[in-house]
Write a protein that holds these residues in place. Structure first.
Motif, PDB file in Angstrom:
ATOM      1  N   ILE A  97      30.311  87.002  92.225  1.00  0.00           N
ATOM      2  CA  ILE A  97      30.255  88.181  91.353  1.00  0.00           C
ATOM      3  C   ILE A  97      28.829  88.329  90.838  1.00  0.00           C
ATOM      4  N   ASP A  98      28.227  89.477  91.105  1.00  0.00           N
ATOM      5  CA  ASP A  98      26.832  89.670  90.693  1.00  0.00           C
ATOM      6  C   ASP A  98      26.643  90.873  89.774  1.00  0.00           C
ATOM      7  N   GLN A  99      27.769  91.440  89.280  1.00  0.00           N
ATOM      8  CA  GLN A  99      27.677  92.512  88.289  1.00  0.00           C
ATOM      9  C   GLN A  99      28.836  92.370  87.313  1.00  0.00           C
ATOM     10  N   PHE A 100      28.532  92.598  86.037  1.00  0.00           N
ATOM     11  CA  PHE A 100      29.478  92.298  84.968  1.00  0.00           C
ATOM     12  C   PHE A 100      29.540  93.451  83.968  1.00  0.00           C
ATOM     13  N   LEU A 101      30.763  93.733  83.500  1.00  0.00           N
ATOM     14  CA  LEU A 101      31.006  94.669  82.409  1.00  0.00           C
ATOM     15  C   LEU A 101      31.462  93.838  81.221  1.00  0.00           C
ATOM     16  N   ASP A 102      30.604  93.687  80.217  1.00  0.00           N
ATOM     17  CA  ASP A 102      30.876  92.828  79.068  1.00  0.00           C
ATOM     18  C   ASP A 102      31.345  93.699  77.912  1.00  0.00           C
ATOM     19  N   LEU A 103      32.660  93.714  77.684  1.00  0.00           N
ATOM     20  CA  LEU A 103      33.275  94.589  76.693  1.00  0.00           C
ATOM     21  C   LEU A 103      33.376  93.890  75.340  1.00  0.00           C
ATOM     22  N   GLY A 104      32.967  94.589  74.283  1.00  0.00           N
ATOM     23  CA  GLY A 104      32.945  93.961  72.968  1.00  0.00           C
ATOM     24  C   GLY A 104      31.933  92.849  72.938  1.00  0.00           C
ATOM     25  N   SER A 105      30.794  93.103  73.525  1.00  0.00           N
ATOM     26  CA  SER A 105      29.791  92.054  73.759  1.00  0.00           C
ATOM     27  C   SER A 105      29.137  91.545  72.491  1.00  0.00           C
ATOM     28  N   GLY A 106      29.193  92.338  71.417  1.00  0.00           N
ATOM     29  CA  GLY A 106      28.517  91.920  70.195  1.00  0.00           C
ATOM     30  C   GLY A 106      27.008  91.978  70.368  1.00  0.00           C
ATOM     31  N   ILE A 107      26.321  91.165  69.605  1.00  0.00           N
ATOM     32  CA  ILE A 107      24.863  91.117  69.676  1.00  0.00           C
ATOM     33  C   ILE A 107      24.475  90.125  70.761  1.00  0.00           C
ATOM     34  N   PRO A 108      23.696  90.542  71.764  1.00  0.00           N
ATOM     35  CA  PRO A 108      23.344  89.625  72.855  1.00  0.00           C
ATOM     36  C   PRO A 108      22.364  88.552  72.378  1.00  0.00           C
ATOM     37  N   THR A 109      22.914  87.593  71.681  1.00  0.00           N
ATOM     38  CA  THR A 109      22.110  86.503  71.149  1.00  0.00           C
ATOM     39  C   THR A 109      21.921  85.451  72.235  1.00  0.00           C
ATOM     40  N   MET A 110      21.421  84.267  71.876  1.00  0.00           N
ATOM     41  CA  MET A 110      21.088  83.256  72.874  1.00  0.00           C
ATOM     42  C   MET A 110      22.290  82.910  73.742  1.00  0.00           C
ATOM     43  N   GLY A 111      22.020  82.660  75.025  1.00  0.00           N
ATOM     44  CA  GLY A 111      23.087  82.326  75.958  1.00  0.00           C
ATOM     45  C   GLY A 111      23.973  83.499  76.269  1.00  0.00           C
ATOM     46  N   ASN A 112      23.406  84.716  76.329  1.00  0.00           N
ATOM     47  CA  ASN A 112      24.217  85.889  76.597  1.00  0.00           C
ATOM     48  C   ASN A 112      24.532  86.003  78.086  1.00  0.00           C
ATOM     49  N   THR A 113      25.354  86.991  78.423  1.00  0.00           N
ATOM     50  CA  THR A 113      25.910  87.076  79.773  1.00  0.00           C
ATOM     51  C   THR A 113      24.844  87.198  80.852  1.00  0.00           C
ATOM     52  N   HIS A 114      23.874  88.095  80.682  1.00  0.00           N
ATOM     53  CA  HIS A 114      22.916  88.280  81.772  1.00  0.00           C
ATOM     54  C   HIS A 114      22.016  87.060  81.950  1.00  0.00           C
ATOM     55  N   GLU A 115      21.723  86.362  80.857  1.00  0.00           N
ATOM     56  CA  GLU A 115      20.929  85.135  80.992  1.00  0.00           C
ATOM     57  C   GLU A 115      21.705  84.076  81.775  1.00  0.00           C
ATOM     58  N   VAL A 116      22.985  83.926  81.461  1.00  0.00           N
ATOM     59  CA  VAL A 116      23.806  82.933  82.152  1.00  0.00           C
ATOM     60  C   VAL A 116      23.953  83.300  83.628  1.00  0.00           C
ATOM     61  N   ALA A 117      24.302  84.556  83.895  1.00  0.00           N
ATOM     62  CA  ALA A 117      24.514  84.978  85.278  1.00  0.00           C
ATOM     63  C   ALA A 117      23.249  84.844  86.108  1.00  0.00           C
ATOM     64  N   ARG A 118      22.112  85.128  85.504  1.00  0.00           N
ATOM     65  CA  ARG A 118      20.864  85.118  86.263  1.00  0.00           C
ATOM     66  C   ARG A 118      20.334  83.720  86.537  1.00  0.00           C
ATOM     67  N   ARG A 119      20.915  82.723  85.913  1.00  0.00           N
ATOM     68  CA  ARG A 119      20.579  81.358  86.302  1.00  0.00           C
ATOM     69  C   ARG A 119      21.128  81.046  87.689  1.00  0.00           C
ATOM     70  N   VAL A 120      22.177  81.767  88.059  1.00  0.00           N
ATOM     71  CA  VAL A 120      22.786  81.592  89.382  1.00  0.00           C
ATOM     72  C   VAL A 120      22.308  82.673  90.341  1.00  0.00           C
ATOM     73  N   THR A 121      22.356  83.927  89.881  1.00  0.00           N
ATOM     74  CA  THR A 121      21.969  85.083  90.691  1.00  0.00           C
ATOM     75  C   THR A 121      20.886  85.846  89.945  1.00  0.00           C
ATOM     76  N   PRO A 122      19.626  85.664  90.303  1.00  0.00           N
ATOM     77  CA  PRO A 122      18.526  86.222  89.512  1.00  0.00           C
ATOM     78  C   PRO A 122      18.568  87.741  89.321  1.00  0.00           C
ATOM     79  N   ASP A 123      19.206  88.474  90.235  1.00  0.00           N
ATOM     80  CA  ASP A 123      19.245  89.926  90.090  1.00  0.00           C
ATOM     81  C   ASP A 123      20.615  90.429  89.632  1.00  0.00           C
ATOM     82  N   ALA A 124      21.413  89.561  89.001  1.00  0.00           N
ATOM     83  CA  ALA A 124      22.717  89.981  88.481  1.00  0.00           C
ATOM     84  C   ALA A 124      22.539  91.141  87.501  1.00  0.00           C
ATOM     85  N   ARG A 125      23.510  92.049  87.502  1.00  0.00           N
ATOM     86  CA  ARG A 125      23.436  93.248  86.673  1.00  0.00           C
ATOM     87  C   ARG A 125      24.556  93.195  85.622  1.00  0.00           C
ATOM     88  N   VAL A 126      24.230  93.615  84.411  1.00  0.00           N
ATOM     89  CA  VAL A 126      25.186  93.522  83.301  1.00  0.00           C
ATOM     90  C   VAL A 126      25.147  94.799  82.478  1.00  0.00           C
TER      91      VAL A 126
END
Length: 296
Positions: A97-126
């Motif tokens: 999975i290289d694209q994510f819809l983060d619902l009710g994401s809140g404030i993208p503070t440290m360890g947010n979705t795109h940072e985590v995903a991009r450790r695996v897939t550098p061009d992941a989209r969020v």
């Protein structure tokens, strides 16, 4: 502009107006969703405070500290949920999975979705989505000009509106699998708003092979006084939270092929080796969680 600077971590002795009073003594007005009123605590900003983030105001710190006094394990509950986000997103990224819809994401503070995903897939989209205008504005500020990442102010209870939003369609290709993320947010969808229909509204618009990752507050853990945590949520603009049982949560994810270990406490979902012990011999729970894929 409200003071949104972080002062200190929860319970560290920082002095805010109202500190020392119990939360039920506060008489905050209840504002409508979408109203940028800094006199009303926001679930996104209180969550950020409990995580040790930076994007919250004095009223959010007051509520966070009162919650921690009422139920000292609230910080562990929040942080276990954040840890589940990291493990779930990592798992999905490794699964392709290289694209994510983060619902009710809140404030993208440290360890947010795109940072985590991009450790695996550098061009992941969020595409981040939240109802709190302050969370959205801070998200825009924190994300800056990051490519392939957007943040949208919208109500997750209206899937058609969310899925049609320009900032969502700009980064997500719905002809390909999407990871739909609902971390600790469905508890703000009341029974009257039909959470099963909300979940189905998103899953019906994504292709087979897409994924769902969900966590939800539950009162099933006898170690945690969930009433102490949820009692004051009437002050949240996003609405009073509701716990649901394992059976109720299973009904929300019906039709999704859950991966092992299925629907469990968040801390039990593919746990990592713990680097340090918390206040409990076993991991704190408070959320039930699951990850799965839409069958072909």
């Amino acid at each position: 502009m409200a003071d949104l600077r972080r002062r200190r971590s929860p319970g560290d002795g920082a002095e805010d107006e109202g500190r020392g009073t119990v939360l039920d003594d506060h008489r905050w007005p209840i504002g409508p969703p979408g109203a940028a009123n800094f006199d009303i605590p926001s679930s996104a900003r209180v969550y950020d405070f409990l995580l040790g983030g930076t994007s919250h105001g004095a009223v959010d710190r007051v509520m966070g500290r009162d919650l921690a006094r009422a139920e000292p394990l609230v910080v562990s509950v929040v942080r276990e949920n954040r840890s589940f986000l990291r493990r779930a997103v990592t798992f999905l990224a490794r699964a392709g999975i290289d694209q994510f819809l983060d619902l009710g994401s809140g404030i993208p503070t440290m360890g947010n979705t795109h940072e985590v995903a991009r450790r695996v897939t550098p061009d992941a989209r969020v595409a981040y989505v939240d109802i709190d205008p302050v969370a959205v504005s801070h998200g825009e500020l924190l994300l800056g000009s990051a490519k392939g990442v957007t943040v949208t102010e919208a109500d997750l209870r209206t899937p058609e509106e969310v899925l049609g939003a320009r900032a969502v369609t700009d980064v997500l290709d719905f002809s390909r699998p999407v990871g739909v993320l609902m971390f600790s947010v469905l508890q703000h969808v009341s029974a009257a708003d039909d959470p099963a229909a909300v979940v189905a509204g998103y899953l019906s618009r994504v292709v087979p092979g897409s994924a769902l990752a969900v966590s939800h507050l539950t009162a099933d853990d006898p170690r945690i006084d969930m009433d102490a945590i949820l009692g004051p949520t009437r002050a949240y603009r996003s609405g009073r939270a509701t716990t649901r049982s394992a059976a109720e949560l299973a009904a929300l994810v019906e039709g999704v092929d859950l991966v092992e270990p299925g629907l469990v406490f968040a801390a039990q979902w593919r746990p990592e080796a713990r680097r340090h012990r918390g206040p409990l011999a076993e991991p704190c729970c408070g959320h039930r969680a699951a990850v799965g894929f839409l069958p072909a």
